[in-house]
Every structure is written in structure tokens, then in C-alpha cells.
Design a protein around this motif. Sequence first.
Motif, PDB file in Angstrom:
ATOM      1  N   ALA A   1       0.869  -1.179   0.000  1.00  0.00           N
ATOM      2  CA  ALA A   1       0.000   0.000   0.000  1.00  0.00           C
ATOM      3  C   ALA A   1       0.902   1.224   0.000  1.00  0.00           C
ATOM      4  O   ALA A   1       2.097   1.105   0.284  1.00  0.00           O
ATOM      5  CB  ALA A   1      -0.873   0.007   1.248  1.00  0.00           C
TER       6      ALA A   1
ATOM      7  N   SER B   1      -6.772   4.534  -0.587  1.00  0.00           N
ATOM      8  CA  SER B   1      -6.611   5.077  -1.940  1.00  0.00           C
ATOM      9  C   SER B   1      -6.516   3.948  -2.968  1.00  0.00           C
ATOM     10  O   SER B   1      -6.640   4.184  -4.163  1.00  0.00           O
ATOM     11  CB  SER B   1      -5.381   5.989  -2.015  1.00  0.00           C
ATOM     12  N   ALA B   2      -6.318   2.722  -2.503  1.00  0.00           N
ATOM     13  CA  ALA B   2      -6.252   1.578  -3.422  1.00  0.00           C
ATOM     14  C   ALA B   2      -7.646   1.059  -3.795  1.00  0.00           C
ATOM     15  O   ALA B   2      -7.776   0.181  -4.650  1.00  0.00           O
ATOM     16  CB  ALA B   2      -5.433   0.457  -2.777  1.00  0.00           C
TER      17      ALA B   2
ATOM     18  N   ASP C   1     -11.381   1.061  -5.482  1.00  0.00           N
ATOM     19  CA  ASP C   1     -11.958   1.656  -6.689  1.00  0.00           C
ATOM     20  C   ASP C   1     -13.093   2.603  -6.352  1.00  0.00           C
ATOM     21  O   ASP C   1     -13.299   3.626  -6.978  1.00  0.00           O
ATOM     22  CB  ASP C   1     -12.508   0.550  -7.604  1.00  0.00           C
TER      23      ASP C   1
ATOM     24  N   ARG D   1      -2.585   9.912  -3.618  1.00  0.00           N
ATOM     25  CA  ARG D   1      -2.945   9.773  -5.033  1.00  0.00           C
ATOM     26  C   ARG D   1      -1.910  10.420  -5.946  1.00  0.00           C
ATOM     27  O   ARG D   1      -1.744   9.999  -7.088  1.00  0.00           O
ATOM     28  CB  ARG D   1      -4.334  10.355  -5.279  1.00  0.00           C
TER      29      ARG D   1
ATOM     30  N   ASP E   1      -4.519  -9.671  -0.245  1.00  0.00           N
ATOM     31  CA  ASP E   1      -5.170  -8.490  -0.821  1.00  0.00           C
ATOM     32  C   ASP E   1      -6.164  -7.892   0.176  1.00  0.00           C
ATOM     33  O   ASP E   1      -7.216  -8.473   0.444  1.00  0.00           O
ATOM     34  CB  ASP E   1      -5.871  -8.888  -2.127  1.00  0.00           C
TER      35      ASP E   1
ATOM     36  N   ARG F   1      -7.888  -5.191  -0.193  1.00  0.00           N
ATOM     37  CA  ARG F   1      -8.917  -4.312  -0.767  1.00  0.00           C
ATOM     38  C   ARG F   1     -10.344  -4.817  -0.531  1.00  0.00           C
ATOM     39  O   ARG F   1     -11.193  -4.048  -0.067  1.00  0.00           O
ATOM     40  CB  ARG F   1      -8.627  -4.069  -2.246  1.00  0.00           C
TER      41      ARG F   1
END
Length: 748
Positions: A546, A567-568, A570, A594, A655, A657
Motif C-alpha cells: 500500500a 486510496s487503493a 476503486d 494519489r 489483498d 482491498r
Amino acid sequence: MKEASAPAIEARRICITGVVQGVGFRPFVYRLARARGLRGWVRNAHSGVEIQVEGPPEAIRNLLDAIAHQAPVAARVASLAESPVAIDGFEEFFIAPTVESARRPTARISPDLPACDDCLRELFDPNDRRFGYPYINCTNCGPRYSIVLGLPYDRPQTTMHDWPMCDRCAAEYHDPADRRFHAQPVACPVCGPSYELEAGKRREQGDAAIAATAALLREGAIVAIKGIGGYHLACDARSADAVAALRERKYRKERPFALMVRDLETARSIVSLSPDASRLLTSVQRPIVLAPSTCVLPGVAPANRDYGIMLPYAPLHYLLFSAGAPSVLVMTSANRSSEPIAYRDGDARERLAQIADAFLIGERKIARRVDDSIAMAGAGGPVVLRHSRGYAPQVVATLPAHRPMLCVGADLKNAVTLVVDGQAFASQHIGDLEHYAAYESFRETIDDFCSMYEVSLDDALVVYDAHPQYVSSEYARSLGRRHRAVQHHRAHVASVLAERGAFDTPVIGIAFDGTGYGDDGTIWGGEIFTGSLRDGLTRAIALLPAVLPGGDAAARHPVQAAAGFLSALDDLPDLTAPPFAFPDRYVKALRVARSGVRTFVTTSVGRLFDTVAALLGFTRAITYEAQAATWVEYLARSSGDARPYPFPLCDGKLDFRPLLQAIVTDRQRGRDVGEIARAFHGAVAAAVCAAVGALGAQPVVASGGVFQNALLVEMLSERLGARLWVNQRVPANDGGISLGQAGIAAMG
Ligand SMILES: [Zn+2]
Ligand SMILES: [Zn+2]
């Protein structure tokens, strides 16, 4: 008729190593040998205790058996070797003078010991000459490491050298049958040190000082009290005003205060104690034990499940409670903010002048700073979170190293390890080296250890963390001639392997923490290795990298770490809106994240915990290390089982996310934050198990600060059982790094 022959006589030389000096070992052997009619001698030698004994073989065997099974409570026998020798014809058994040999002293100095039952009985017996005397001790108890100036451990080499013994104390000291035979700190009210209370212009001595201190504490005052390894700041833990005043004067907003309770019964009235936790609480190490609170003491441990409690250990503590001090006292390290604990009188008066209303100062000097240790009863046994008083300077591992090694640890929660003749001596907790006093203490401890064990750094391998900016590494490179850098997370895993002596066992090693310098120069902290100590540890799986906006500051602001991790995603909603209400710092950090400018790459699981803390409502700065992660664990404990969030393993990366996406969505839907925290813990445990499953059936080693999270360890332990190996002797946090460095460097 057969003539009765005289029983055969044998002679044996016995060499015992371990913690056998300063713990009443010689009088113990003396009494055993005399009781069995044996002849010969016992003496302290540089390598431990030596015995020469003559008598019937049966009696000698019996003696060996008794030595092995009845040793004094504080003794730790590491090895016992015996060999036949020629008969000398001694007429009695005696204690021989200590050998002054040129060999390196590998005899171990004992950690400090709590007052024993015999001394406590005398302390409260009005007919005893040490009635009410705060420096009472004997060979089974009292200070050791905190008063030693050099080895071998004899009175002139302790901070008691200023007080010559009176005739009665000297008689006890020289009588092999006495409990105080060669008790180096032996003293009495006639010949020994005393205590004085300084409260403004008022002065009180001895008993009156203790009585006045107890009264001040009852009235809500904050008193600096000199203990064994430093000063404490004490106040009535049940007085919300006193606790609030202490927080304000000490600049300590939220970090929990340690408590000292009068006795076990009082402990049970404020925390829930498992049998393991009570054993730890009453153990000779007398650590601060973390246990779930069952009552509210305002301000003592805000937003924490546990209280850290300890029992009295110095005679002075018992006297204070008996003089009417409140039965639950805050007893926190005397310092400002997170500086190291004060232990010199002048320094304490100066640094604590704005904090303490009064000072209870003992005359016996403290040779070195030794903080209280912290421990808890973990899923797989006792876990040490801070290795200090009662534990240091014990041997925590035996390593195949034939040359001395000095391992300097990391910059946070620093502790050093010195390896001499294959024995790894772990120092007391030193602290965060960003504080000058801690850095000074770090250098003093290195000098101290090297001189105590007669190690010349020119002959030693000096080992340090691979982080190029650590001050510990920089200092290490200025010492000695041979150097070696060790990667931080491998050192975490190696600390467990070194404790276990598992040099060749292939393992899966998990190192989850906040920050460490990685092989590729990025900030690691979510690493899974395979391999062994001998063959090296190879990184097999890691957290998906990250970005971290702003580096070090991100460790203090959970929303800043959150900006990087989130920020990762979508599909990220506006987190400045409810229920998140992130502050401005987040918006700026998100912009930085970003832009990719002034950002760092990290695989830190510690920062992932911070991110989750921010999402669950911890949007301010932390005021002590791991505060946000501790809070997430605290929330998770408030909920029952919850189905783990997805935390998939793809191409060797865990992962995060889908995990964070699910948490954001659940928060928006108004799901209970405790349930979310629980499901998050479940996700981390499940992800670890999936990674482990992908790597094989080896033992699983888990170390690093994240594994101070007892709930996470419980969850892993349920799934992995005995396959899970965690730290037991040194902390899983950076306090264990120096041992791990030693483990890796010992392999050559
Ligand atoms: Zn004693
Ligand atoms: Zn005396």
C-alpha cells in the motif's frame, strides 16, 4: 562369619552452572552435605558453583538428587557436571573462598527477587530486630541485578558497599547455617540504609516517613517512591481526581497506568484472574500482569479491556499498605511522558518536581534502571510483553556461538542481547532511543554488559538492524571490528526459533508489525517467510503493498495510514461525511497518496489495523504506540463470533482491498463496530491460515508487535494448535529483536 568392611569412600567434583550465585546456593549445599555426613567444600567460581565432596557413594548420589530437586526458589540450574577426583581426606564440610580466576565470568547474576515469606514474617514481627525495616532481605530474596556493580557477586561489588555491617548482621552473614549467610545486601535498622520523606519543607525519617507517605496517598497526593529499579509515581487509583492530576502533570493522556494492589484478594476485586494469570502475578518475577477489568477506575486505563496489576514486591511496598496506603495504587514509572524511568535521586527530584507532591527517597543507590516487567497469560502459556525487573539479565536462549556477540536490537522498545559462551543474556527494557536519556541508557547498558561479562568488543561480532537510519545501527557500527546487519522481520521470526533452540527446523515464519526496513528499502510489516534459522528465511508471501503518505507521521495518525490504504479502493465514498467523519488531515493525506509524491510503499499490518481503527471511529492522533490497534482488539472483544471478511491470497499477496471495501460498506449500513472489529480479526486469522496452508505443514512461527494482540493469537491457536509457536521469553514486539539478531548471527 563375614567381617563387616568399612563403607567405600568416593570423592567427586561437581560443577553447576546457571543462576546459582546470590540466591542462597552455597548455604543450601552446605546444609545438605552436612545433613548427609559428607565432607569437602562448596565455593563460588566464575562459571557458577563448584563442590568437592567425599563420602559414601550412596550419600553423594543422594546429595546430587537433593541439589537437583530442592534448589532455592530463585536458582536456575543450567547444567550439573560431576567427575571423580582423588580423595583429599577432608575432616568436615565447609564453604571455601570464592575463586578469583582469570576466566571470563559466565556465572549468572540473578534478577531482583521479591521479599520472601520468612522476611515478611520478620518484617511484621514486633519482636524481630528488623521489624518494619524496608531493606530487609536474605539469600532467598531482595535486590540483585539492580544493585550489582560487578561480578563475582560480593558485597563490595554492590551499591551496599557504603554500609558496613554491624556485629549482629556480620554474624548472620558469616554463619553458614543462617538464612543470611552471604546475603550481600544484608542490613538492619542499626547499620543499613533508611528512607526519608520530602514533602515541601517537611522531612520524616524511617517508620514516620512510611506512615506519612501512606497518609498523603490516602489524601489524594501524588508521591514519587523509590523502589527497586527506579522511582514510581503513586496515587490512590480509586481517586479520579488524583488520577486525572497525575495524567495532566505527566503529560500522559490515555496510556494505561499500572496498578499495585495490596494482595491477591484485592486483585480479584478489580480484575478477573485466570489460574494462569494468578500464577504469573505471584511468580518470583512479580511482573505487571494484564487481566480483564471487572470494575471501573476512572482514568486508569481508558478504552482498554485490561488493567495491568502487580503485587507488592519490595518490603517497602508491604509496609506502605500495612501503614494504611489505599489498597489499589497507581504505580507508574516515574518520568515525564514516555521518557525512561528516573532512578537517580537528584535526577528524580529535578525531573519530577512538577509532578510529585512529595518524594519517598531510600538511601540505597540503584545501580541501573530496571523497569517493571509486563506479562500476560496467553493462549499457549505466559507471554512477556516487557522483559525487565525479575527477568533481566537472565539467559533467554542457548546458541551455537563460540565467539561473543553483541546484538543491539531496534530503535523502539530497545533491549540488547549479549551472547557469551553460547549463552544469550537479554537486557532489561531500555525504551525508545529517540529520547536522549534512553539512548544514554542504551550505551550504558552495552558498557555494563560488556564489563560485567568481560567481553571486549574487539573480539565480538556486533549485530544490528538493517535499517540505515536507526541510531542503534549507527552506534553499533562505531563499536568493535566485525559487524553484521540483520533484517528486522527475519529477526522477529528468529527470536522465537532462538528461544526454542530450533536451529534446523523448517518453519513458516510470520512477522506482522508496524514498521521495519525491508530488503527492498520499503517499509515492511506483513511478511511470511519459509525456511529455517540455519538455511535462512525467504519471503514467500506478503501483504499487498500500500502507499503511506508522509512516512513516520502516518504511524501517529490512523486517518493518514487509512488515506494510503483506502486510496487503493476503486469505489471510495466521502469519508469526511458521517459515519466516518474523518478530519482534514485525511483529505490532505489522500491527495498526497494519489499524487504519489512524498509517499512510501508499505506492507505493514500494523498500519492496516490503524486503517480499520480509523474506519471504526479512531480518527484522532494516537498518544502511545499501538493504541489504535489495541482499541480495535478491545472493540472486537465486545462482540461474539462474526463471519470473517474476505482477505484473499492472490499471487503471493494478501489483498486487503476486498476486506476494507466490506468494512466501509458495513459501516455505512450501520453495523455494530464491535462486530466489524471481530469480523476483521477473523479475516486476519483466516488469511494467515490460508497462507500457511499454501506453504506446507511446518510449524508456524508468529512474532512482531501485531501478535501482542491476544485475541488474534487465540484465534490462530484455535486453528493451528501446537503447530503455532509464539514468543515466551522475550517480547513479540521490538523488545525481542536483539535475541532474533543473535539467533541469525549465531548461524554464521
Ligand atoms: Zn528473605
Ligand atoms: Zn546490622
